[in-house]
Design an enzyme around this catalytic site. Structure first.
Site: not given
Ligand code: C5P
Length: 409
Positions: A210, A306-307
């Site tokens: 991204n 999901d960290i």
């Protein structure tokens, strides 16, 4: 100890013989990484020329207040906002008197009044003038107004007298100026930060990523280090150099970021997730470059861990801050994240083609259970410092409550 790298230092030069040292000071501040702009008072120009300071600072010198052309360029308010620190060297007895009175009748004194930046003065004058009760009472007022006073040194003076009133040497001033940025708010704490994008490999040469540049996360890591914390930065691929005094661990994929974060999360007091972590990754990464044999091709994706949510699930969990980059409905989206991921704070910003990822400036909406605070548009380095200042206060408040609860019978 703070650092001057990328700091905006506004140097005020007032009228005194020590102004001849200001050119050397500008050069040394720049060598230490600062960007320097200079304001000269009218009497300073009797001692050193604006041309000299323009040449060494690389920018035209600012001299005039309420001058139409000067205000149309970088006026007193813009200069006040631009500065991370204002250093007046040399500061004459007359300037100290005007500063003590809060006058705003020339550019330098108006900027000192208008700025939120740290202000420091470096007195330089004849020893009798320094010892005069009026000067000493002005200094006491200036100190009370949270302005730092560097020096003066004692020794032989240009006027032939001996005593206090010599301006500190440029090399000493550079060290003192960098210490202006060491707040000590996070002394003794460990802060873990994620930054940048992640890279999810499709094959050895292609991947999903991204537009995150890493600038905000790196600025947050630097601001935390400046505040006295031991900082570990887990960074996805960026083109930025490792920040000073920060242990930087480079990773590529979200899974690697997750693994590296969990090697350090249990020992962290504060976790700040700034990284733009990919939500999905290819189920299989080809071990050879994929050839264009078919007209269409499907890429099967699976969810990444999901960290942030995995860190708040730790017991005990560090004080945890998430970022939310949104194109619309910023506050409700941020509040949903606060609840779903059980965060202490969400720093939300708007992203779009023109703002957000690669830009040097940004604004943030700090969303927490107690309410919402807006940090207005400013350079990411300043924004990061304001964010760390807020986090430090919230961390202290939360931990004071914990101690209080433990002590209650
Ligand atoms: O869920 P969303 O991606 O919108 O949330 C953004 C926040 O969550 C950021 O702080 C980001 O660093 C973190 N995050 C994470 N792990 C993921 C996805 C997001 O830590 N897999």
């Amino acid at each position: 100890m703070g650092s001057l790298i990328n700091k905006h230092v506004l140097l005020g030069v007032t009228g005194g013989i020590a102004a001849y040292k200001s050119a050397d000071l500008v050069r040394r501040l720049r060598d230490a990484g600062a960007e320097v702009r200079v304001i000269m008072t009218r009497s300073a120009t009797e001692f050193i020329t604006p041309l000299t300071l323009q040449a060494v600072s690389g920018h035209p010198v600012h001299q005039h207040f309420l001058d139409t052309s000067a205000e149309a360029g970088m006026g007193h308010i813009e200069l006040a906002r631009w500065a991370d620190a204002v250093l007046v060297a040399p500061a004459s007895a007359n300037f100290l008197a005007r500063l003590a009175q809060g006058r705003a009748d020339d550019l330098l004194s108006a900027v000192c009044l208008a700025t939120e930046a740290r202000v420091a003065v470096t007195p330089a004058m004849n020893q009798q003038m320094w010892n005069n009760a009026a000067t000493q009472s002005n200094l006491a007022t200036i100190k009370k107004n949270a302005i730092r006073i560097f020096g003066p040194a004692a020794g032989s003076q240009a006027c032939g007298e001996v005593g206090p009133g010599r301006m500190l040497e440029p090399v000493e001033l550079v060290t003192l100026a960098s210490e202006l940025f060491a707040t000590g708010e996070l002394d003794g704490l460990t802060v873990l930060v994620t930054a940048g994008p992640t890279w999810e490999a499709i094959d050895p040469v292609r991947g999903l990523t991204n537009r995150s540049s890493g600038k905000m996360g790196y600025a947050v890591a630097e601001a935390a280090a400046e505040s006295g914390a031991r900082v570990i930065l887990v960074s996805g691929p960026t083109s930025l150099p490792d920040p000073e005094r920060v242990r930087t661990l480079r990773v590529e994929s979200a899974q690697e970021m997750y693994d590296t974060v969990h090697q350090h999360a249990a020992a962290a007091d504060i976790f700040i997730g700034v990284a733009a972590v990919a939500d999905y990754r290819p189920v299989r990464a080809a071990d050879r470059k994929i050839k264009k044999t078919e007209e269409t091709m499907a890429l099967e994706l699976e969810r990444n861990p999901d960290i942030l949510a995995s860190v708040t699930a730790l017991r005990p969990a560090p004080f945890t801050v998430g970022f939310a980059a949104e194109t619309e409905n910023i506050e409700p989206q941020a509040r949903r994240k606060l609840e779903n991921k059980n965060l202490d704070l969400v720093a939300a910003n708007r992203v779009g083609a023109d703002i957000g990822f690669a830009a040097d400036e940004n604004s943030l909406l700090l969303v927490e259970r107690e309410g919402v605070i807006e940090l207005p548009t400013q350079p990411k380095t300043k924004l990061a410092r304001a964010l760390i200042h807020h986090i430090a206060a919230r961390y202290r408040a939360k931990n004071a409550t914990k101690v209080h609860r433990l002590r209650r019978p």
